[in-house]
Design a protein around this motif. Sequence first.
Motif, short mmCIF file in Angstrom:
data_model
loop_
_atom_site.label_atom_id
_atom_site.label_comp_id
_atom_site.label_asym_id
_atom_site.label_seq_id
_atom_site.Cartn_x
_atom_site.Cartn_y
_atom_site.Cartn_z
N ALA A 57 20.11 -13.37 3.74
CA ALA A 57 22.15 -13.78 4.10
C ALA A 57 21.98 -12.15 4.83
CB ALA A 57 22.41 -13.82 2.91
N ASN A 58 21.97 -11.48 3.99
CA ASN A 58 22.39 -9.83 4.63
C ASN A 58 21.41 -9.99 5.58
OD1 ASN A 58 23.49 -9.61 1.90
ND2 ASN A 58 22.41 -8.35 0.89
N LEU A 59 20.63 -9.94 6.08
CA LEU A 59 19.95 -9.25 7.31
C LEU A 59 20.03 -10.12 7.99
CD1 LEU A 59 15.90 -9.31 5.62
CD2 LEU A 59 18.02 -6.84 6.24
N ASN A 60 20.77 -11.60 7.89
CA ASN A 60 21.24 -12.30 9.31
C ASN A 60 22.83 -11.72 9.52
OD1 ASN A 60 19.85 -14.12 9.93
ND2 ASN A 60 19.53 -15.35 7.50
N ASP A 61 23.57 -10.95 8.78
CA ASP A 61 25.08 -10.92 9.00
C ASP A 61 24.32 -8.91 9.72
OD1 ASP A 61 25.84 -12.77 8.02
OD2 ASP A 61 26.52 -11.84 5.85
N ASN A 62 23.97 -8.22 8.64
CA ASN A 62 23.92 -7.02 9.11
C ASN A 62 22.25 -6.40 9.27
OD1 ASN A 62 23.52 -4.34 8.63
ND2 ASN A 62 25.34 -3.75 6.96
N PRO A 63 21.92 -6.10 10.53
CA PRO A 63 20.67 -5.65 10.95
C PRO A 63 20.01 -4.18 9.85
CG PRO A 63 21.61 -4.80 12.80
CD PRO A 63 22.67 -5.62 11.31
N ASN A 64 21.16 -3.27 9.31
CA ASN A 64 19.71 -1.87 8.82
C ASN A 64 19.41 -2.21 7.56
OD1 ASN A 64 21.37 -0.86 11.07
ND2 ASN A 64 22.95 -1.27 10.50
N VAL A 65 18.15 -2.21 7.63
CA VAL A 65 18.34 -1.47 5.80
C VAL A 65 17.17 -0.37 5.67
CG1 VAL A 65 17.57 -4.40 5.86
CG2 VAL A 65 15.78 -3.13 7.47
N CYS A 66 17.21 -0.35 4.62
CA CYS A 66 16.25 0.91 4.49
C CYS A 66 14.82 0.24 2.95
CB CYS A 66 17.50 1.68 3.56
SG CYS A 66 16.35 3.78 3.01
N VAL A 67 13.41 0.88 3.62
CA VAL A 67 12.63 0.76 2.22
C VAL A 67 11.91 1.47 2.09
CG1 VAL A 67 10.07 -0.46 3.07
CG2 VAL A 67 11.81 -1.18 4.27
N LEU A 68 11.53 1.77 1.21
CA LEU A 68 11.32 2.79 0.08
C LEU A 68 9.64 2.00 0.14
CD1 LEU A 68 11.64 5.64 -1.22
CD2 LEU A 68 12.72 4.30 -3.77
N VAL A 69 9.35 3.37 -0.14
CA VAL A 69 7.50 2.60 -0.82
C VAL A 69 7.39 3.59 -1.80
CG1 VAL A 69 6.27 4.06 1.45
CG2 VAL A 69 5.65 2.71 -0.11
N VAL A 70 6.65 3.99 -2.49
CA VAL A 70 5.98 4.74 -3.62
C VAL A 70 4.67 4.91 -3.99
CG1 VAL A 70 7.16 6.12 -5.88
CG2 VAL A 70 8.35 4.72 -4.10
N LYS A 71 4.23 6.02 -5.06
CA LYS A 71 3.29 5.61 -5.47
C LYS A 71 2.63 6.35 -5.97
CE LYS A 71 -2.11 3.92 -5.42
NZ LYS A 71 -3.12 3.51 -4.70
N GLY A 72 2.09 6.58 -7.32
CA GLY A 72 2.47 8.09 -8.21
C GLY A 72 4.16 9.12 -7.66
N THR A 73 3.72 10.02 -7.12
CA THR A 73 4.66 10.55 -6.68
C THR A 73 4.97 11.21 -5.42
OG1 THR A 73 3.34 13.13 -6.63
CG2 THR A 73 4.31 12.74 -8.45
N GLU A 74 3.85 10.48 -4.42
CA GLU A 74 4.24 10.79 -3.28
C GLU A 74 5.01 9.53 -2.67
OE1 GLU A 74 1.24 9.49 0.95
OE2 GLU A 74 0.79 9.20 -1.21
N SER A 75 5.97 9.03 -2.00
CA SER A 75 7.03 8.36 -1.79
C SER A 75 7.71 8.65 -0.25
CB SER A 75 8.48 8.33 -2.80
OG SER A 75 9.27 7.74 -2.63
N TYR A 76 8.22 7.54 0.50
CA TYR A 76 8.85 7.74 1.78
C TYR A 76 10.26 6.32 1.64
CZ TYR A 76 4.52 10.44 2.22
OH TYR A 76 3.90 11.31 2.69
N SER A 77 11.05 7.15 2.83
CA SER A 77 11.59 5.88 2.86
C SER A 77 12.35 6.10 4.68
CB SER A 77 12.66 6.04 2.31
OG SER A 77 14.14 8.19 2.43
N VAL A 78 12.82 5.40 4.95
CA VAL A 78 12.87 4.40 6.09
C VAL A 78 13.43 3.76 6.41
CG1 VAL A 78 10.98 3.35 8.83
CG2 VAL A 78 10.10 4.67 6.75
N THR A 79 14.49 4.21 7.62
CA THR A 79 15.04 3.40 7.61
C THR A 79 15.14 2.56 8.79
OG1 THR A 79 16.13 4.78 9.71
CG2 THR A 79 17.35 5.15 6.70
#
Length: 132
Positions: A57-79
């Motif tokens: 429902a949110n994606l249909n209303d607002n196209p902006n997201v943030c994806v966070l990926v984590v494994k151990g101490t390695e982590s990245y976020s992508v808008t």
Amino acid sequence: MQMPEKVVSLLNDKEATKVLTSVSSKGIPHTVVIGSTMAPEPNLICAAEILMKTTSANLNDNPNVCVLVVKGTESYSVTATVKAHQQEGALFDGVKAEIKKMGMTCRGLWLFDPAEAFDQSAGANAGKKIAE
């Protein structure tokens, strides 16, 4: 945007934790773990729609997201922004088949265009933009 190889690799790591944050039309964030999140190409992120009622429902209303990926101490976020919602096609069919093997039903596939990537790993580069 082409995501760096280290971001793509972690997004495609089945053991990494993947978190997607969407935002409602009223500005309320909603965060969920979506293990099916992956990067089939360096300029594409996708996530299977299995449950995702509030998120969809949110994606249909607002196209902006943030994806966070984590494994151990390695982590990245992508808008990113919503590119499409698929319910057919080769990519959808492949993801649907993998989800079915886990005893779940894939109702759709959300595709996202990455815009910026940040290093969120524990260390001196935490918060540093690594791609745009």
